[in-house]
Design a protein around this motif. Structure first.
Motif, short mmCIF file in Angstrom:
data_model
loop_
_atom_site.label_atom_id
_atom_site.label_comp_id
_atom_site.label_asym_id
_atom_site.label_seq_id
_atom_site.Cartn_x
_atom_site.Cartn_y
_atom_site.Cartn_z
N LEU A 1 0.84 -1.20 0.00
CA LEU A 1 0.00 0.00 0.00
C LEU A 1 0.87 1.25 0.00
O LEU A 1 2.06 1.20 0.36
N THR A 2 0.26 2.35 -0.35
CA THR A 2 0.99 3.62 -0.27
C THR A 2 1.23 3.97 1.20
O THR A 2 0.55 3.46 2.11
N SER A 3 2.19 4.82 1.44
CA SER A 3 2.63 5.09 2.81
C SER A 3 1.53 5.70 3.66
O SER A 3 1.42 5.39 4.86
N ASP A 4 0.68 6.56 3.08
CA ASP A 4 -0.37 7.16 3.88
C ASP A 4 -1.45 6.14 4.27
O ASP A 4 -1.94 6.15 5.41
N SER B 1 4.54 -2.08 8.33
CA SER B 1 5.45 -1.70 7.26
C SER B 1 5.25 -0.22 6.94
O SER B 1 4.22 0.38 7.28
N VAL B 2 6.25 0.38 6.25
CA VAL B 2 6.17 1.80 5.90
C VAL B 2 5.42 2.02 4.60
O VAL B 2 5.04 3.15 4.28
N GLY B 3 5.17 0.95 3.81
CA GLY B 3 4.48 1.11 2.54
C GLY B 3 5.42 1.60 1.44
O GLY B 3 6.64 1.52 1.54
N ARG B 4 4.84 2.12 0.39
CA ARG B 4 5.63 2.59 -0.76
C ARG B 4 5.21 4.03 -1.11
O ARG B 4 4.12 4.47 -0.75
#
Length: 438
Positions: free
Chosen positions: A170-173, A227-230
């Motif tokens: 997922l995206t970071s936000d 996780s921090v995401g992407r």
């Protein structure tokens, strides 16, 4: 002389009888046995004679053959005639074979094979709320367009075996909201449930096997699975900004967008593709879930945006495995798939592009439920709501009319005799050897 002696002896006897009495005189006259064999033996005991064949009995006279029977009796019991057949011998039949018997000892055996198909069903009203209080009379099940009478109907809550799958691509936000909501997941489970935790980004990862849902292991593993995401950036492959903004020794710092070289033609820049191995993650969770007991309800709970690209397993093969092992997929859609309107459009797939929401296909085919939540509070509430609906489904069981294992897909349709309701159940299944009872 002789006459006088006889007269004297007679006179002596008369005087003795008068003095001693008649009893003593009679006792003195009994002879003493000289041989003990002269005393006869007592008669031998005999079996009572049967009244069978004696004919009618007349009071005071008896039967006509009574005298003859008593006169012909001897000390030896009468034997049955040689021509009379022996009594029939009863044969003991053992209905259950012990464990130590071989097939030769058991002999021929009749086996009846029946297949029971279990269908969990959720019924909702027009506002999306579950409907309780339905009876077996309200349901009808059709397999391959043939009505199947219900054999078992239950409304009892079932213990859950949940494989919890977290999307780390997922995206970071969005990933930050998911990370903050994970602490509420354990509160949605009961002490009778069990959970295994998986995640995926570029390939699946199992963090822990099945463990007690209320144990201390679950929150510790969920903390590790964060996780921090992407970063969701827009790559540029043309124009003046297509070149490398930052170079080192004449080359791009990021090899994914480097012109030419090993990644593509020098005339253009290869845009890096997103990797979302949703199929591989669901298959890994399903393999672990298929080993759980049959009496437990097998659930895969996925929190993801539903995107799929780069998996080794195909959607068709994974769905076949789910429908064979009675596994339902529940999910909470986040990110782009949770936005109003965009979530429905993302279920459409354009050829030669990435699947924007493959998760919806798994949920609809296996009889699960999909929620769309954009906030952290909504994600936390979806955990409890979906777990409760999965635990309190109606359970319908019927006996299939189809032949034994033939590996063919069997379509299922559940109808409820109520107006304006939504029936959620699996669309079909593939037969398995675990479904057959002997």
């Amino acid at each position: 002389m002789d006459l006088g002696f006889k007269a004297l002896a007679l006179t002596t006897l008369l005087i003795s009888s008068l003095i001693l009495g008649p009893a003593t005189f009679a006792q003195s006259q009994q002879p003493t046995p000289a041989d003990p064999q002269a005393v006869p033996d007592a008669p031998s005991p005999q079996a009572p004679s049967s009244l069978k064949g004696l004919g009618p009995l007349t009071p005071g006279i008896g039967g006509p053959s009574a005298t003859a029977s008593s006169s012909t009796s001897t000390d030896v019991p009468q034997q049955a005639p040689a021509t009379q057949p022996p009594p029939a011998q009863t044969k003991d039949v053992q209905t259950t074979a012990p464990e130590n018997m071989t097939p030769e000892d058991i002999g021929s055996r009749i086996t009846v094979n029946t297949t029971y198909v279990e269908v969990p069903v959720t019924v909702k009203d027009s506002k999306g709320k579950p409907i309780a209080g339905l009876t077996w009379r309200d349901f009808k099940v059709y397999e391959n367009d043939t009505w199947e009478p219900l054999k078992i109907f239950s409304v009892d809550p079932a213990p859950l075996s949940i494989a919890f799958v977290i999307d780390q691509s997922l995206t970071s936000d969005v990933m930050a909201k998911v990370n903050d909501s994970l602490s509420a997941f354990q509160g949605a489970l009961s002490p009778y449930d069990e959970v295994a935790i998986f995640s995926y980004n570029n390939g699946p990862r199992e963090w822990t096997g099945f463990t007690g849902a209320q144990g201390n292991r679950v929150p510790a593993v969920l903390a590790l699975a964060k996780s921090v995401g992407r970063d969701d950036l827009v790559p540029i492959n043309s124009g003046p900004f297509a070149g490398c903004a930052i170079t080192k020794n004449g080359g791009c710092i990021d090899p994914n967008v480097q012109q030419g070289g090993s990644v593509g033609n020098p005339s253009f820049i290869n845009i890096p593709k997103e990797i979302h191995t949703l199929n591989d993650a669901i298959l890994a969770a399903a393999k672990e879930l298929s080993t759980r007991p049959r009496e437990r309800r097998r659930i895969i709970y996925v929190i993801s945006d539903g995107k799929e690209y780069g998996s080794k397993a195909t959607y068709k093969d994974v769905l076949h495995y789910l429908q064979t092992n009675k596994i339902a997929v529940f999910g909470t859609a986040v990110g782009d798939s949770a936005r109003w309107g965009e979530g429905y459009v993302s279920r459409l797939h354009l050829p030669f592009t990435m699947y924007d929401n493959r998760l919806a296909g798994y949920v609809l085919a296996t009889g699960g439920i999909l929620d769309s939540e954009g906030s952290m509070n909504g994600i936390e509430k979806s955990y409890a709501r979906l777990a409760q609906e999965a635990r309190n489904q109606y359970t319908l069981v019927y006996s299939s009319h189809e032949p034994l294992i033939d590996s063919k897909y069997r379509k299922i349709e559940v109808r409820v005799d109520r107006p304006g309701v939504e029936v959620i159940a699996k669309k079909g299944y593939y037969p398995s050897g675990q479904d057959y009872q002997h």
